[in-house]
Every structure is written in C-alpha cells, then in structure tokens.
Motif scaffolding. Sequence first.
Motif, PDB file in Angstrom:
ATOM      1  N   GLY A 119       0.977  -1.214   0.012  1.00  0.00           N
ATOM      2  CA  GLY A 119      -0.041   0.005  -0.199  1.00  0.00           C
ATOM      3  C   GLY A 119       0.801   1.244  -0.030  1.00  0.00           C
ATOM      4  O   GLY A 119       1.153   1.897   1.012  1.00  0.00           O
ATOM      5  N   ARG A 120       1.305   1.690  -1.164  1.00  0.00           N
ATOM      6  CA  ARG A 120       2.108   2.782  -1.199  1.00  0.00           C
ATOM      7  C   ARG A 120       1.539   3.602  -2.386  1.00  0.00           C
ATOM      8  O   ARG A 120       0.666   3.159  -3.484  1.00  0.00           O
ATOM      9  N   PRO A 121       1.771   4.752  -2.619  1.00  0.00           N
ATOM     10  CA  PRO A 121       1.562   5.667  -3.863  1.00  0.00           C
ATOM     11  C   PRO A 121       1.955   5.216  -5.030  1.00  0.00           C
ATOM     12  O   PRO A 121       3.192   4.644  -5.022  1.00  0.00           O
ATOM     13  N   VAL A 122       1.383   5.087  -6.135  1.00  0.00           N
ATOM     14  CA  VAL A 122       1.984   4.565  -7.432  1.00  0.00           C
ATOM     15  C   VAL A 122       1.902   5.857  -8.602  1.00  0.00           C
ATOM     16  O   VAL A 122       1.000   6.566  -8.578  1.00  0.00           O
ATOM     17  N   ASP A 123       3.215   6.231  -8.802  1.00  0.00           N
ATOM     18  CA  ASP A 123       3.240   7.298  -9.715  1.00  0.00           C
ATOM     19  C   ASP A 123       3.094   8.500  -9.099  1.00  0.00           C
ATOM     20  O   ASP A 123       2.488   9.422  -9.697  1.00  0.00           O
ATOM     21  N   ASP A 124       3.180   8.551  -7.690  1.00  0.00           N
ATOM     22  CA  ASP A 124       3.046   9.702  -6.872  1.00  0.00           C
ATOM     23  C   ASP A 124       1.699  10.108  -6.825  1.00  0.00           C
ATOM     24  O   ASP A 124       1.341  10.968  -6.303  1.00  0.00           O
ATOM     25  N   GLU A 125       0.656   9.193  -7.017  1.00  0.00           N
ATOM     26  CA  GLU A 125      -0.622   9.130  -7.075  1.00  0.00           C
ATOM     27  C   GLU A 125      -1.310   7.908  -6.582  1.00  0.00           C
ATOM     28  O   GLU A 125      -1.047   6.958  -7.118  1.00  0.00           O
ATOM     29  N   THR A 126      -2.420   7.907  -5.628  1.00  0.00           N
ATOM     30  CA  THR A 126      -2.959   6.792  -5.208  1.00  0.00           C
ATOM     31  C   THR A 126      -3.593   6.288  -6.320  1.00  0.00           C
ATOM     32  O   THR A 126      -4.289   6.975  -6.944  1.00  0.00           O
ATOM     33  N   VAL A 127      -4.044   4.912  -6.249  1.00  0.00           N
ATOM     34  CA  VAL A 127      -4.965   4.344  -7.188  1.00  0.00           C
ATOM     35  C   VAL A 127      -6.491   4.602  -6.948  1.00  0.00           C
ATOM     36  O   VAL A 127      -6.674   4.365  -5.903  1.00  0.00           O
ATOM     37  N   PRO A 128      -7.345   5.039  -7.683  1.00  0.00           N
ATOM     38  CA  PRO A 128      -8.754   5.452  -7.258  1.00  0.00           C
ATOM     39  C   PRO A 128      -9.355   4.252  -7.387  1.00  0.00           C
ATOM     40  O   PRO A 128      -8.965   3.112  -7.497  1.00  0.00           O
ATOM     41  N   VAL A 129     -10.644   4.329  -6.555  1.00  0.00           N
ATOM     42  CA  VAL A 129     -11.462   3.107  -6.450  1.00  0.00           C
ATOM     43  C   VAL A 129     -11.826   2.442  -7.630  1.00  0.00           C
ATOM     44  O   VAL A 129     -11.764   1.258  -7.770  1.00  0.00           O
ATOM     45  N   GLU A 130     -12.024   3.131  -8.690  1.00  0.00           N
ATOM     46  CA  GLU A 130     -12.387   2.760 -10.071  1.00  0.00           C
ATOM     47  C   GLU A 130     -11.268   1.936 -10.892  1.00  0.00           C
ATOM     48  O   GLU A 130     -11.230   1.324 -11.852  1.00  0.00           O
TER      49      GLU A 130
ATOM     50  N   ALA B 293     -13.009  -3.851 -17.369  1.00  0.00           N
ATOM     51  CA  ALA B 293     -14.150  -3.875 -16.469  1.00  0.00           C
ATOM     52  C   ALA B 293     -14.352  -5.336 -15.909  1.00  0.00           C
ATOM     53  O   ALA B 293     -14.814  -5.574 -14.841  1.00  0.00           O
ATOM     54  N   ARG B 294     -13.877  -6.318 -16.616  1.00  0.00           N
ATOM     55  CA  ARG B 294     -14.161  -7.594 -16.445  1.00  0.00           C
ATOM     56  C   ARG B 294     -13.305  -7.889 -15.189  1.00  0.00           C
ATOM     57  O   ARG B 294     -13.449  -8.690 -13.956  1.00  0.00           O
ATOM     58  N   ALA B 295     -11.804  -7.381 -15.373  1.00  0.00           N
ATOM     59  CA  ALA B 295     -11.011  -7.545 -14.319  1.00  0.00           C
ATOM     60  C   ALA B 295     -11.175  -6.932 -13.165  1.00  0.00           C
ATOM     61  O   ALA B 295     -11.125  -7.412 -11.914  1.00  0.00           O
ATOM     62  N   ARG B 296     -11.849  -5.677 -13.146  1.00  0.00           N
ATOM     63  CA  ARG B 296     -12.299  -5.057 -11.879  1.00  0.00           C
ATOM     64  C   ARG B 296     -13.341  -5.531 -11.190  1.00  0.00           C
ATOM     65  O   ARG B 296     -13.410  -5.702 -10.033  1.00  0.00           O
ATOM     66  N   ALA B 297     -14.259  -6.139 -12.162  1.00  0.00           N
ATOM     67  CA  ALA B 297     -15.338  -6.949 -11.259  1.00  0.00           C
ATOM     68  C   ALA B 297     -14.963  -8.406 -10.761  1.00  0.00           C
ATOM     69  O   ALA B 297     -15.586  -8.723  -9.475  1.00  0.00           O
ATOM     70  N   LEU B 298     -13.884  -8.822 -11.160  1.00  0.00           N
ATOM     71  CA  LEU B 298     -13.483 -10.013 -10.622  1.00  0.00           C
ATOM     72  C   LEU B 298     -12.843  -9.911  -9.359  1.00  0.00           C
ATOM     73  O   LEU B 298     -12.937 -10.587  -8.219  1.00  0.00           O
ATOM     74  N   VAL B 299     -11.972  -8.847  -9.260  1.00  0.00           N
ATOM     75  CA  VAL B 299     -11.300  -8.175  -7.975  1.00  0.00           C
ATOM     76  C   VAL B 299     -12.248  -7.668  -6.838  1.00  0.00           C
ATOM     77  O   VAL B 299     -12.247  -8.008  -5.711  1.00  0.00           O
ATOM     78  N   GLU B 300     -13.417  -7.003  -7.412  1.00  0.00           N
ATOM     79  CA  GLU B 300     -14.487  -6.727  -6.497  1.00  0.00           C
ATOM     80  C   GLU B 300     -15.131  -7.785  -5.872  1.00  0.00           C
ATOM     81  O   GLU B 300     -15.491  -7.815  -4.567  1.00  0.00           O
ATOM     82  N   LEU B 301     -15.387  -8.891  -6.812  1.00  0.00           N
ATOM     83  CA  LEU B 301     -15.889 -10.014  -6.249  1.00  0.00           C
ATOM     84  C   LEU B 301     -15.088 -10.731  -4.974  1.00  0.00           C
ATOM     85  O   LEU B 301     -15.588 -11.004  -3.879  1.00  0.00           O
ATOM     86  N   ASP B 302     -13.827 -10.640  -5.305  1.00  0.00           N
ATOM     87  CA  ASP B 302     -12.925 -11.332  -4.344  1.00  0.00           C
ATOM     88  C   ASP B 302     -13.088 -10.367  -3.140  1.00  0.00           C
ATOM     89  O   ASP B 302     -12.984 -10.894  -1.836  1.00  0.00           O
ATOM     90  N   GLY B 303     -12.960  -9.102  -3.164  1.00  0.00           N
ATOM     91  CA  GLY B 303     -12.985  -8.318  -1.945  1.00  0.00           C
ATOM     92  C   GLY B 303     -14.302  -8.326  -1.094  1.00  0.00           C
ATOM     93  O   GLY B 303     -14.070  -8.291   0.104  1.00  0.00           O
TER      94      GLY B 303
END
Length: 471
Positions: free
Chosen positions: A227-238, A271-281
């Motif tokens: 959990g650290r900034p990526v490219d000086d910016e945090t990754v947004p929720v989406e 979108a498919r990858a994001r849905a799979l990660v959201e299901l896991d979470g």
Amino acid sequence: MRARHGRPVHHWRRDLVELAALFTAVAVADAVANLVGHGPDGPALLMVSAIALAATAGFHTWWSRRHGHAPPVPGSDTGARSAAEVRPAGQSDDEGAPVDGPVDGPGALWRMRTTVRDEPGSLAVLCTALAEARVDIVSLQTHPLADGTVDEFLLRAPEPLTATELTRTVARAGGSATWVERADAHDLVDAPTRVLGLATRTALDTAELPLALRQLLGRCTVRSLPGRPVDDETVPVEGVLEDTVLRLRAPGGGVLSVERPYLPFTPTEFARARALVELDGRLGPRIPRGRDVLTLPEGNDITVRRVDTGDLEAARAMHERCSPDTLALRYHGPVADADRYLNHLLSPRFGRTLAAQTTSGRVVGLGHLLWDGDETEVALLIEDDWQRRGIGAELLGRLVALAVEAGCESVYAVTRSSNTGMVAAMRGLGLPLDYQVEEGTLVITARLDAVPVPVAQESGRVRLGGASEHG
C-alpha cells in the motif's frame, strides 16, 4: 398494418382497396387476351411473349447468383455493422453454400485481434477477406474504442496458413495493429461461460485471484504491490487503465498491477478484471478447509491442510523450534529476519501454503507455492526433529500438483547447493529438471509439461515411506 398486443390488426378499408385492385387486374387481363387472341397473329404473339419472359427470368437468376456475394461498398447502408453480417466465413447469405469450400480437416485454431475503422461495411469487408482465405470465424467479440473498433476473433484456418499470411490478409481488408496467436481447445468456451468459471474458482479460494486474472487476460504478469502511492498518486477506487498496464486496489490493501506489454488492454477487459477483484474483496479471506491424514513410517499421524495468516502464531512457534542452520537454508539470509517473511508467505494473495500438523495441533512443516509475477516458486521448511520422514517430499508433491492444476508451466526452487535434501526432493518428482548455480545459490526448475506427480488429493490416510529434506 398495425399491431395490437403483439398481433396484426386489419382495417376494412385496406381489404376494400385490395379487392378493387384484384377486379381491375382481371378486367385488364381479359381485355388483353381478347384483343390478342382474336387477331390474325394472336397465338404466335402470345408464344413469343412467353419465351421472352422465360429468358428474362433465367438471365436475372444467373446474374443474381454471379454477383450476389460482392462485398458491400464502404459507406453504403447495406454494409452497416450489424449482427446480421457476422456469419461463419465461407457461408453464403441465402443458401448456406460455401463460398470457397470448407476448411480441409480440423484446421488450426488462432486467436486474432485487429483494429478496424468504425464505419459501415468495415467488418463485412474483413469477414469476406477471411472467407476468401478459407478461414472460418468461430467466435467474435467487438470492443468499441474512441478511434476505432477492436475485433477479437477465434478462427479456424487451414493448417498451411501461417500467422504472417493471416496478418497480411487482414491488413489488405483494412485491419491494423493486428495480433495473432495460436489457440487451443480451451478457447472454444464462450466468454461468458469462461468468466463465470473463473468467478466460481475465485469465490472458493482467495489464492485463485492472480491465476484467474491470468486466465482472463491471457499471458500477463500479475504483481501485488504494498500500500503505497503509485506514480506519486494513489490508485482510485475505479482503478487505472494505461494501455498495457492496469492497476486495481487489492481487496486486502495495496495495489494489484497487471502488465501485458505485447497487447494493450481494452476497456471491456479492464471492466471484467475490476469485477473479478471486487467479487474477491466482497467475499473476504477464504481457503478450502479439506485435510488429509498421513501415517509416518514409525506409525505417527500427520495432518496436511491449507493454512493462511490465521496460523501465523503456530508458524512462528515452529520457527523458534528450528535450528539456525535449518532457517538459514530456507530463508538465505539472517536468521533473525525469518519471522518477517511469514505474514507474506502465509497470505493467500501471494500463493498457497500447506502445513504438516501433529495430532496435538503443532505445526512441524510448511510448504509454499508462491505466484512470482508470471513464474511460480516452491519452498519448504521442516522442523529439525521431523526431517527425513517423508513429510517434505509429500508437501512438495502436493504443491506441484496444485501448480499443475493452476496451469503453471514450471516451478522453481531457490536453495543452496549444500541442501542435498531439497535437491533429492526435487529429483523425486520425476519431472525434467534444469539447474542454475549463481554465487552459491542453486535454482532448480521443474518443467510441468510431463506427467503430473501422483499425489493423494482426497481426504483419508496415506502411509509415507520416503526420505525428506529440511527446506
């Protein structure tokens, strides 16, 4: 004619007009027949007219069959992109007859992705070019983009057709940025069925998420970053999609980074990858709870089961019972730092861990299968008093079987050349091995394209009789 409640509604005025037209046509036909039939050359004139009409109909039929399959002109209304114009290559629109003949034999399967202009007729021209090359379109997915449309095909082509020839055919039909790769029977499963299967596997086991992402997105590298900034910016929720890299928030904290340098990700894949990660979470941490009971040569029983971070204290207690030499052979560094690695090693986010446990509940052995980007590492640690009893070999065999099940092509172990026990355990797998020595460190790679290692996977009692190693 209008429709009401799904049924056509007739109007009496329409019926009246049709009857009037019918009577008028009969009257005109009778008048023409009387005029021609009572004339001096009436019968001959009727015969000549019949022959002329038959010749005209025959010519029209020949002409339509000869020119009925010409590709639509780009920009014309009849060439609009629609589901109707996408059909198996080699099939005509009216009779289903092959245009150029079917593919001889089963043919070769190819996965192809190409970008075409988003304008009427572009897909029809591409499908026609594939049909002329005797290439069958097994399935097609479209991914609309701002500057065009990415079409993803599963193709069955004649065996002699090469990837270069297929790319040239597509380029002549207007395709650009074309990517071609050989496919296999697994690609014949339609996309929704495949995605549901991956979601099911992920729902059953947290450790399946990186593997599911690989199978969903093809050959790619999946990394879990802290959990650290990526490219000086945090990754947004989406999440973030950047051409060949996508980043998503990991369910347990940190960032999941997926890279595929050879092919950019599409918004649909993102979108498919994001849905799979959201299901896991949403499902939270989970591992299968099955266990096997193993009987050692001296008669003692050992239980093998999956473990995670909930077993952290038991693993630390095992560390305290291990000698410094055993810990040094396993962790290749200062013995005092051994406990720092346990939280990472036991996390299902980074792989799978098997534990050997006594009847009193004491953990005496750990085996790790770790997802290292696009590679897979195996590692073992057996408590000193329980070495040379077959526990390590049993854990290693089960880990390799899990790697085979996950579709891994190889596994590697990093150890020291003096660790004869680990070397013997890797040889005992009966798989092709590659050895690489660098500054006293030995890397042994086992290729999994051979016959999988036979390992008892169902719960029950298994009697051990082989030697083991100490990690």
